[in-house]
Design a protein around this motif. Structure first.
Motif, PDB file in Angstrom:
ATOM      1  N   VAL A 119       0.781  -1.147  -0.061  1.00 25.56           N
ATOM      2  CA  VAL A 119      -0.068   0.067   0.005  1.00 25.56           C
ATOM      3  C   VAL A 119       0.951   1.057   0.090  1.00 25.56           C
ATOM      4  O   VAL A 119       1.887   1.418   0.830  1.00 25.56           O
ATOM      5  CB  VAL A 119      -1.066   0.097   1.285  1.00 25.56           C
ATOM      6  N   SER A 120       0.520   1.938  -0.964  1.00 19.09           N
ATOM      7  CA  SER A 120       1.402   3.616  -1.087  1.00 19.09           C
ATOM      8  C   SER A 120       0.436   4.364  -0.130  1.00 19.09           C
ATOM      9  O   SER A 120      -0.552   4.815  -0.831  1.00 19.09           O
ATOM     10  CB  SER A 120       1.441   3.814  -2.348  1.00 19.09           C
ATOM     11  N   ALA A 121       1.009   4.884   0.871  1.00 19.74           N
ATOM     12  CA  ALA A 121       0.267   5.999   1.749  1.00 19.74           C
ATOM     13  C   ALA A 121       0.659   7.317   1.284  1.00 19.74           C
ATOM     14  O   ALA A 121      -0.286   8.277   1.338  1.00 19.74           O
ATOM     15  CB  ALA A 121       0.603   5.776   3.330  1.00 19.74           C
ATOM     16  N   VAL A 122       1.843   7.671   0.763  1.00 22.29           N
ATOM     17  CA  VAL A 122       2.289   8.760   0.366  1.00 22.29           C
ATOM     18  C   VAL A 122       3.165   8.572  -0.990  1.00 22.29           C
ATOM     19  O   VAL A 122       3.833   7.564  -1.022  1.00 22.29           O
ATOM     20  CB  VAL A 122       3.122   9.616   1.380  1.00 22.29           C
ATOM     21  N   GLU A 123       3.008   9.380  -1.997  1.00 22.35           N
ATOM     22  CA  GLU A 123       3.615   8.970  -3.239  1.00 22.35           C
ATOM     23  C   GLU A 123       4.212  10.290  -3.809  1.00 22.35           C
ATOM     24  O   GLU A 123       3.462  11.469  -4.291  1.00 22.35           O
ATOM     25  CB  GLU A 123       2.544   8.494  -4.253  1.00 22.35           C
ATOM     26  N   GLY A 124       5.616  10.359  -3.643  1.00 21.81           N
ATOM     27  CA  GLY A 124       6.282  11.229  -4.348  1.00 21.81           C
ATOM     28  C   GLY A 124       5.874  12.699  -4.095  1.00 21.81           C
ATOM     29  O   GLY A 124       5.854  13.694  -4.957  1.00 21.81           O
ATOM     30  N   ILE A 125       5.694  13.081  -2.766  1.00 21.80           N
ATOM     31  CA  ILE A 125       5.551  14.610  -2.509  1.00 21.80           C
ATOM     32  C   ILE A 125       6.614  15.577  -2.431  1.00 21.80           C
ATOM     33  O   ILE A 125       7.668  15.226  -1.873  1.00 21.80           O
ATOM     34  CB  ILE A 125       4.822  14.826  -1.112  1.00 21.80           C
ATOM     35  N   ASP A 126       6.508  16.619  -3.301  1.00 21.51           N
ATOM     36  CA  ASP A 126       7.615  17.788  -3.127  1.00 21.51           C
ATOM     37  C   ASP A 126       6.852  18.851  -2.669  1.00 21.51           C
ATOM     38  O   ASP A 126       5.665  19.387  -3.172  1.00 21.51           O
ATOM     39  CB  ASP A 126       7.830  18.078  -4.775  1.00 21.51           C
ATOM     40  N   LEU A 127       7.162  19.327  -1.492  1.00 15.17           N
ATOM     41  CA  LEU A 127       6.667  20.649  -0.800  1.00 15.17           C
ATOM     42  C   LEU A 127       7.575  21.466  -0.003  1.00 15.17           C
ATOM     43  O   LEU A 127       8.720  21.007   0.556  1.00 15.17           O
ATOM     44  CB  LEU A 127       5.438  20.085   0.342  1.00 15.17           C
ATOM     45  N   ASP A 128       7.423  22.756  -0.233  1.00 16.66           N
ATOM     46  CA  ASP A 128       8.112  23.542   0.616  1.00 16.66           C
ATOM     47  C   ASP A 128       7.295  24.370   1.260  1.00 16.66           C
ATOM     48  O   ASP A 128       6.482  25.079   0.964  1.00 16.66           O
ATOM     49  CB  ASP A 128       8.884  24.730  -0.337  1.00 16.66           C
ATOM     50  N   VAL A 129       7.665  24.692   2.721  1.00 17.04           N
ATOM     51  CA  VAL A 129       6.864  25.081   3.853  1.00 17.04           C
ATOM     52  C   VAL A 129       7.982  26.433   4.088  1.00 17.04           C
ATOM     53  O   VAL A 129       9.155  26.230   4.525  1.00 17.04           O
ATOM     54  CB  VAL A 129       6.509  24.325   5.149  1.00 17.04           C
ATOM     55  N   HIS A 130       7.226  27.631   3.809  1.00 21.18           N
ATOM     56  CA  HIS A 130       8.319  28.904   4.266  1.00 21.18           C
ATOM     57  C   HIS A 130       8.308  29.060   5.549  1.00 21.18           C
ATOM     58  O   HIS A 130       7.563  28.783   6.465  1.00 21.18           O
ATOM     59  CB  HIS A 130       7.397  30.160   3.344  1.00 21.18           C
ATOM     60  N   ASN A 131       9.485  29.833   5.877  1.00 22.93           N
ATOM     61  CA  ASN A 131       9.805  30.420   7.281  1.00 22.93           C
ATOM     62  C   ASN A 131       8.479  31.070   7.844  1.00 22.93           C
ATOM     63  O   ASN A 131       8.350  32.164   7.159  1.00 22.93           O
ATOM     64  CB  ASN A 131      11.027  31.053   7.343  1.00 22.93           C
ATOM     65  N   GLY A 132       8.177  30.769   8.936  1.00 25.27           N
ATOM     66  CA  GLY A 132       7.298  31.441   9.560  1.00 25.27           C
ATOM     67  C   GLY A 132       5.651  31.046   9.127  1.00 25.27           C
ATOM     68  O   GLY A 132       4.527  31.951   9.481  1.00 25.27           O
ATOM     69  N   GLU A 133       5.635  30.312   8.116  1.00 23.30           N
ATOM     70  CA  GLU A 133       4.125  30.014   7.347  1.00 23.30           C
ATOM     71  C   GLU A 133       3.281  29.259   8.123  1.00 23.30           C
ATOM     72  O   GLU A 133       3.643  28.240   8.973  1.00 23.30           O
ATOM     73  CB  GLU A 133       4.492  29.498   6.143  1.00 23.30           C
ATOM     74  N   PHE A 134       2.029  29.386   7.942  1.00 18.88           N
ATOM     75  CA  PHE A 134       0.923  28.547   8.663  1.00 18.88           C
ATOM     76  C   PHE A 134       0.563  27.815   7.337  1.00 18.88           C
ATOM     77  O   PHE A 134      -0.348  28.207   6.728  1.00 18.88           O
ATOM     78  CB  PHE A 134      -0.056  29.349   9.333  1.00 18.88           C
TER      79      PHE A 134
END
Length: 377
Positions: free
Chosen positions: A16-31
């Motif tokens: 089972v693939s729960a997460v597949e190839g996620i690319d994500l940037d969360v910025h400094n101080g971001e919600f």
């Protein structure tokens, strides 16, 4: 600098693939809010950031440092869980202090000062001597948040922290979380299945489905310019109306031909290559109006009311047109009832078209860059 970077992140449980190839940037101080239906992989993603789950593949960086293989205690994160995870035999103050010495070099006096500061911030000073059984759900949640605050981590991770609260308290706690984030300006990743929470809390919202990232955008952009049919249907309550159409050319204009209506598409030449093909036409319930409320010359069509839902501030009509259902928001006290015939039309600045793969290929509105909110002092 408390950025979070995910690259090709994957999580497999046997076949089972729960997460597949996620690319994500969360910025400094971001919600950043991660939203999606149950089982979409959002909590698994959060737990991999925290180090509570090992990534099958891909990399995780916090503040530019690769932490993929680091244990949770070395990642400078604090996590707030759905079930609060408070020790029942400890007071609120003891819960907030628990574990601090094992992950920090703070003295007893420094820990006491941090607990006092966090309690003042969360308005729970008078609750510090109570045990969890003597606290309400909202108070327990504040204590759980306080336990995260005293650590002063680089990153806050919150896993559906409001889901056990009643509706009124959830609204109150949302406002308090926003206020707290403005005060702390800390990088925060918040997981929820509630798209209302996502829209009200997030600087940006990341939508997941079946372990894949569907779209990341500010809330209004997500609502106005969904990247695909899934996002269009998941974000917004009630969901966007979607009906099958043929893209056609009528009298020199590109139109969406449903049979029950033929809607000209402004700037339709952008999808001229779809002429003669099947597609999905989308329009939100608030962008369908009674003909009497539309500008002269607007294309209209007839529909029959099948369900009438009074919602207090508005009236939601379910209307049948050409074998399809359209939900329409109208003025709350409109004199319209089940079985009535109504004449409807669309706001031609709020139309959407999705190709047969489900990807958005057309939005009639022009996308603009929103003004950035002022930075709190």
């Amino acid at each position: 600098m408390s950025t979070i970077t995910l690259r090709d992140l994957e999580k497999q449980y046997d076949a089972v693939s729960a997460v597949e190839g996620i690319d994500l940037d969360v910025h400094n101080g971001e919600f950043l809010v991660v939203v999606g239906p149950s089982g979409c992989g959002k909590s698994t993603t959060l737990r991999m950031i925290a180090g509570l789950e090992d990534a099958t593949d891909g990399r995780i960086a916090i503040g530019g440092e690769d932490v993929t293989d680091q244990p949770p205690k070395d990642r400078d994160i604090a996590m707030v869980f759905q079930n609060y995870a408070l020790y029942p035999h400890m007071t609120a103050a003891e819960n907030m202090k628990f574990g601090m010495r094992s992950v920090s070099e703070f003295s007893a006096d420094e820990i006491e000062a941090r607990v006092e500061d966090a309690a003042n911030t969360l308005d729970i000073t008078d609750l510090l001597g109570r045990k969890p059984e003597a606290l309400s759900g909202g108070e327990r949640q504040r204590v759980a948040i306080g336990r995260a605050l005293v650590r002063e981590p680089a990153v806050f991770l919150l896993d559906e922290p409001l889901s056990n609260l009643d509706a009124k308290l959830r609204v109150q706690m949302r406002a308090e979380l926003l206020k707290l984030h403005r005060e702390l300006d800390a990088t925060t990743v918040y997981v929820t299945h509630d798209q209302t929470e996502a829209m009200t809390l997030g600087d940006r919202v990341a939508v997941l489905n079946d372990g894949r990232l569907q779209q990341v955008a500010p809330p209004q952009q997500l609502y106005d310019f969904p990247a695909n049919r899934f996002v269009a249907g998941f974000v917004g309550e009630p969901a966007m109306n979607v009906v099958p159409v043929e893209v056609a050319r009528r009298g020199g204009s590109v139109v969406a031909d449903h049979g029950g209506f033929v809607q000209p598409l402004p700037n339709g030449d952008a999808v001229a290559d779809l002429v003669g093909q099947q597609a999905t036409f989308g329009v939100r319930p608030e962008d369908v109006s009674l003909a009497s409320n539309l500008p002269a010359g607007t294309q209209t069509f007839d529909a029959t009311v099948t369900v009438r839902e009074p919602l207090g501030d508005l009236l939601l009509l379910h209307c049948e047109v050409g074998g399809a259902e359209l939900q329409v928001k109208v003025e709350a006290r409109s004199d319209i009832y089940t079985g009535d015939s109504v004449e409807l039309g669309f706001d031609d600045e709020r139309l959407h078209l999705f190709d047969q793969s489900g990807d958005a290929v057309y939005h009639s509105a022009r996308q603009s860059t929103p003004r950035q909110p002022p930075t709190p002092e």
